[in-house]
Design a protein around this motif. Structure first.
Motif, PDB file in Angstrom:
ATOM      1  N   ARG A 120       0.707  -1.175   0.086  1.00 33.85           N
ATOM      2  CA  ARG A 120       0.108   0.085   0.024  1.00 33.85           C
ATOM      3  C   ARG A 120       0.813   1.370  -0.079  1.00 33.85           C
ATOM      4  O   ARG A 120       0.751   2.225  -0.496  1.00 33.85           O
ATOM      5  CB  ARG A 120      -0.908  -0.001   1.100  1.00 33.85           C
ATOM      6  CG  ARG A 120      -2.023  -0.923   1.116  1.00 33.85           C
ATOM      7  CD  ARG A 120      -2.688  -1.097   2.367  1.00 33.85           C
ATOM      8  NE  ARG A 120      -3.943  -1.836   2.293  1.00 33.85           N
ATOM      9  CZ  ARG A 120      -4.450  -2.577   3.331  1.00 33.85           C
ATOM     10  NH1 ARG A 120      -3.809  -2.324   4.609  1.00 33.85           N
ATOM     11  NH2 ARG A 120      -5.472  -3.207   3.179  1.00 33.85           N
ATOM     12  N   ILE A 123       2.374   1.755  -3.660  1.00 30.61           N
ATOM     13  CA  ILE A 123       1.542   2.251  -4.352  1.00 30.61           C
ATOM     14  C   ILE A 123       1.083   3.655  -4.136  1.00 30.61           C
ATOM     15  O   ILE A 123       1.050   4.575  -5.118  1.00 30.61           O
ATOM     16  CB  ILE A 123       0.307   1.549  -4.651  1.00 30.61           C
ATOM     17  CG1 ILE A 123       0.433   0.036  -5.047  1.00 30.61           C
ATOM     18  CG2 ILE A 123      -0.897   2.239  -5.264  1.00 30.61           C
ATOM     19  CD1 ILE A 123      -0.657  -0.909  -4.785  1.00 30.61           C
ATOM     20  N   SER A 124       1.238   4.456  -3.041  1.00 27.17           N
ATOM     21  CA  SER A 124       0.576   5.535  -2.885  1.00 27.17           C
ATOM     22  C   SER A 124       1.737   6.659  -2.697  1.00 27.17           C
ATOM     23  O   SER A 124       1.243   7.784  -2.479  1.00 27.17           O
ATOM     24  CB  SER A 124      -0.402   5.448  -1.296  1.00 27.17           C
ATOM     25  OG  SER A 124       0.748   5.094  -0.202  1.00 27.17           O
ATOM     26  N   ARG A 129       7.422   4.337  -5.496  1.00 26.56           N
ATOM     27  CA  ARG A 129       6.991   3.789  -6.813  1.00 26.56           C
ATOM     28  C   ARG A 129       8.101   3.837  -7.591  1.00 26.56           C
ATOM     29  O   ARG A 129       8.388   2.941  -8.619  1.00 26.56           O
ATOM     30  CB  ARG A 129       5.999   4.388  -7.547  1.00 26.56           C
ATOM     31  CG  ARG A 129       4.493   4.106  -6.779  1.00 26.56           C
ATOM     32  CD  ARG A 129       3.405   4.604  -7.715  1.00 26.56           C
ATOM     33  NE  ARG A 129       3.273   6.118  -8.019  1.00 26.56           N
ATOM     34  CZ  ARG A 129       2.702   6.703  -7.453  1.00 26.56           C
ATOM     35  NH1 ARG A 129       1.935   6.619  -6.365  1.00 26.56           N
ATOM     36  NH2 ARG A 129       2.601   8.169  -7.945  1.00 26.56           N
ATOM     37  N   THR A 172       0.854  -6.603 -11.829  1.00 32.27           N
ATOM     38  CA  THR A 172      -0.724  -6.552 -11.852  1.00 32.27           C
ATOM     39  C   THR A 172      -1.414  -7.110 -10.726  1.00 32.27           C
ATOM     40  O   THR A 172      -2.528  -6.512 -10.386  1.00 32.27           O
ATOM     41  CB  THR A 172      -0.941  -7.006 -13.290  1.00 32.27           C
ATOM     42  OG1 THR A 172      -0.160  -6.450 -14.429  1.00 32.27           O
ATOM     43  CG2 THR A 172      -2.554  -6.717 -13.419  1.00 32.27           C
ATOM     44  N   VAL A 175      -1.154  -5.338  -7.495  1.00 32.94           N
ATOM     45  CA  VAL A 175      -1.790  -3.938  -7.260  1.00 32.94           C
ATOM     46  C   VAL A 175      -3.221  -4.354  -7.074  1.00 32.94           C
ATOM     47  O   VAL A 175      -3.980  -3.775  -6.221  1.00 32.94           O
ATOM     48  CB  VAL A 175      -1.685  -3.250  -8.711  1.00 32.94           C
ATOM     49  CG1 VAL A 175      -2.828  -1.899  -8.575  1.00 32.94           C
ATOM     50  CG2 VAL A 175      -0.358  -2.595  -8.732  1.00 32.94           C
ATOM     51  N   ARG A 176      -4.019  -5.400  -7.637  1.00 32.35           N
ATOM     52  CA  ARG A 176      -5.327  -5.732  -7.713  1.00 32.35           C
ATOM     53  C   ARG A 176      -5.494  -6.278  -6.099  1.00 32.35           C
ATOM     54  O   ARG A 176      -6.460  -6.073  -5.636  1.00 32.35           O
ATOM     55  CB  ARG A 176      -5.671  -7.029  -8.717  1.00 32.35           C
ATOM     56  CG  ARG A 176      -6.770  -7.531  -8.450  1.00 32.35           C
ATOM     57  CD  ARG A 176      -8.074  -6.568  -8.709  1.00 32.35           C
ATOM     58  NE  ARG A 176      -9.269  -7.386  -8.486  1.00 32.35           N
ATOM     59  CZ  ARG A 176     -10.014  -8.110  -9.634  1.00 32.35           C
ATOM     60  NH1 ARG A 176      -9.390  -8.261 -10.470  1.00 32.35           N
ATOM     61  NH2 ARG A 176     -11.040  -8.901  -9.325  1.00 32.35           N
ATOM     62  N   TRP A 177      -4.342  -7.062  -5.591  1.00 32.61           N
ATOM     63  CA  TRP A 177      -4.470  -7.615  -4.217  1.00 32.61           C
ATOM     64  C   TRP A 177      -4.585  -6.351  -3.085  1.00 32.61           C
ATOM     65  O   TRP A 177      -5.541  -6.480  -2.408  1.00 32.61           O
ATOM     66  CB  TRP A 177      -3.217  -8.415  -4.049  1.00 32.61           C
ATOM     67  CG  TRP A 177      -3.368  -9.218  -2.618  1.00 32.61           C
ATOM     68  CD1 TRP A 177      -4.065 -10.099  -2.330  1.00 32.61           C
ATOM     69  CD2 TRP A 177      -2.244  -9.067  -1.591  1.00 32.61           C
ATOM     70  NE1 TRP A 177      -3.750 -10.664  -0.977  1.00 32.61           N
ATOM     71  CE2 TRP A 177      -2.558  -9.974  -0.629  1.00 32.61           C
ATOM     72  CE3 TRP A 177      -1.112  -8.326  -1.628  1.00 32.61           C
ATOM     73  CZ2 TRP A 177      -1.901 -10.245   0.506  1.00 32.61           C
ATOM     74  CZ3 TRP A 177      -0.175  -8.664  -0.365  1.00 32.61           C
ATOM     75  CH2 TRP A 177      -0.861  -9.274   0.739  1.00 32.61           C
ATOM     76  N   ALA A 178      -3.549  -5.413  -3.537  1.00 32.30           N
ATOM     77  CA  ALA A 178      -3.973  -4.400  -2.517  1.00 32.30           C
ATOM     78  C   ALA A 178      -5.162  -3.562  -2.555  1.00 32.30           C
ATOM     79  O   ALA A 178      -5.506  -3.140  -1.548  1.00 32.30           O
ATOM     80  CB  ALA A 178      -2.618  -3.367  -2.790  1.00 32.30           C
ATOM     81  N   GLU A 179      -5.757  -3.268  -4.060  1.00 32.56           N
ATOM     82  CA  GLU A 179      -7.107  -2.838  -4.099  1.00 32.56           C
ATOM     83  C   GLU A 179      -7.852  -3.439  -3.167  1.00 32.56           C
ATOM     84  O   GLU A 179      -8.909  -2.850  -2.808  1.00 32.56           O
ATOM     85  CB  GLU A 179      -7.087  -2.536  -5.665  1.00 32.56           C
ATOM     86  CG  GLU A 179      -6.298  -1.476  -6.082  1.00 32.56           C
ATOM     87  CD  GLU A 179      -6.584  -1.438  -7.768  1.00 32.56           C
ATOM     88  OE1 GLU A 179      -5.844  -0.595  -8.249  1.00 32.56           O
ATOM     89  OE2 GLU A 179      -7.391  -2.382  -8.315  1.00 32.56           O
ATOM     90  N   ASP A 180      -8.038  -4.684  -3.198  1.00 29.40           N
ATOM     91  CA  ASP A 180      -8.770  -5.660  -2.671  1.00 29.40           C
ATOM     92  C   ASP A 180      -8.796  -5.781  -1.140  1.00 29.40           C
ATOM     93  O   ASP A 180      -9.143  -6.578  -0.346  1.00 29.40           O
ATOM     94  CB  ASP A 180      -8.602  -6.984  -3.433  1.00 29.40           C
ATOM     95  CG  ASP A 180     -10.179  -7.949  -3.073  1.00 29.40           C
ATOM     96  OD1 ASP A 180     -11.000  -7.270  -2.961  1.00 29.40           O
ATOM     97  OD2 ASP A 180      -9.825  -9.165  -3.026  1.00 29.40           O
ATOM     98  N   ASP A 181      -7.895  -5.140  -0.664  1.00 29.61           N
ATOM     99  CA  ASP A 181      -7.161  -5.182   0.932  1.00 29.61           C
ATOM    100  C   ASP A 181      -6.873  -6.432   1.247  1.00 29.61           C
ATOM    101  O   ASP A 181      -7.098  -7.007   2.435  1.00 29.61           O
ATOM    102  CB  ASP A 181      -8.570  -4.529   1.564  1.00 29.61           C
ATOM    103  CG  ASP A 181      -8.918  -3.130   1.418  1.00 29.61           C
ATOM    104  OD1 ASP A 181      -8.110  -2.356   1.287  1.00 29.61           O
ATOM    105  OD2 ASP A 181     -10.131  -2.672   1.557  1.00 29.61           O
TER     106      ASP A 181
END
Length: 210
Positions: A120, A123-124, A129, A172, A175-181
């Protein structure tokens, strides 16, 4: 005896590094990366700023340094040499993420929760990055070295290309995993990303593939 002393020193060094990094990630998460200084991290960890820099040469390294490269390299080295490159690399990435997150259906392990927190932050935070690209290159180098054939320039080129493509697919998935918490199974997401990029053959031999 000298070997035992060396092992103990290495263990103490690793424990100190883990403790410093845990405090750093906690503070970065609570206060923000830019608002937290290395001195803040040193104070929280109960060590001197010099000790922090000895383990983590830059502030970015407090988030980015990990043992993932060695984990992946060990699994590649143990994989059958006659398998396609993408399957050897992809299998190692899936297995290593399973080891880091606690596997499938078991919930996130402590190391998985720590990985999610670090991800996280990566990404933020713009500075992280950018630095993450260097980390990815180091992981790519570790993969190519683990594949073993460094005498044939064409083989090395193919290994670099395969490693780079597999790491892009894994990014990829991360990032999806992080977005999905972290609610999705990271090994499954990595497998899906690899399949999307390379087809079913990329993970065909995975025993628990869905």
């Amino acid at each position: 005896m000298p070997d035992q002393q060396s092992t103990l020193r290495a263990q103490r060094r690793a424990e100190t590094q883990r403790a410093i990094q845990a405090h750093a990630v906690r503070l970065f998460t609570e206060r923000g990366y830019d608002a937290t200084t290395v001195n803040d991290v040193a104070e929280a960890a109960g060590v001197s700023p010099m000790t922090v820099y000895r383990h983590f040469p830059t502030k970015e390294d407090l988030v980015l340094i990990d043992q993932h490269a060695q984990l992946v390299a060990d699994r590649i080295a143990a994989s059958p040499a006659n398998q396609p490159l993408v399957r050897r690399i992809g299998g190692a990435l899936i297995e290593s993420t399973a080891a880091l997150t606690g596997g499938r259906g078991d919930g996130l392990s402590a190391s998985g929760q720590f990985l999610l927190a670090r991800l996280r932050l990566m990404i933020s935070t713009p500075a992280l990055r950018a630095k993450h690209l260097d980390n990815n290159y180091a992981l790519q180098q570790a993969i190519v070295t683990a594949l073993g054939d460094d005498t044939d320039p064409d083989a090395v080129f193919h290994a670099h290309a395969a490693a780079s493509a597999c790491l892009a697919a894994m990014h990829t998935a991360l990032v999806r995993w992080a977005e999905d918490d972290g609610l999705s199974e990271l090994p499954d997401l990595v497998a899906k990303a690899l399949t999307a990029a390379f087809g079913d053959d990329a993970v065909r031999d995975r025993p628990d593939a869905r």
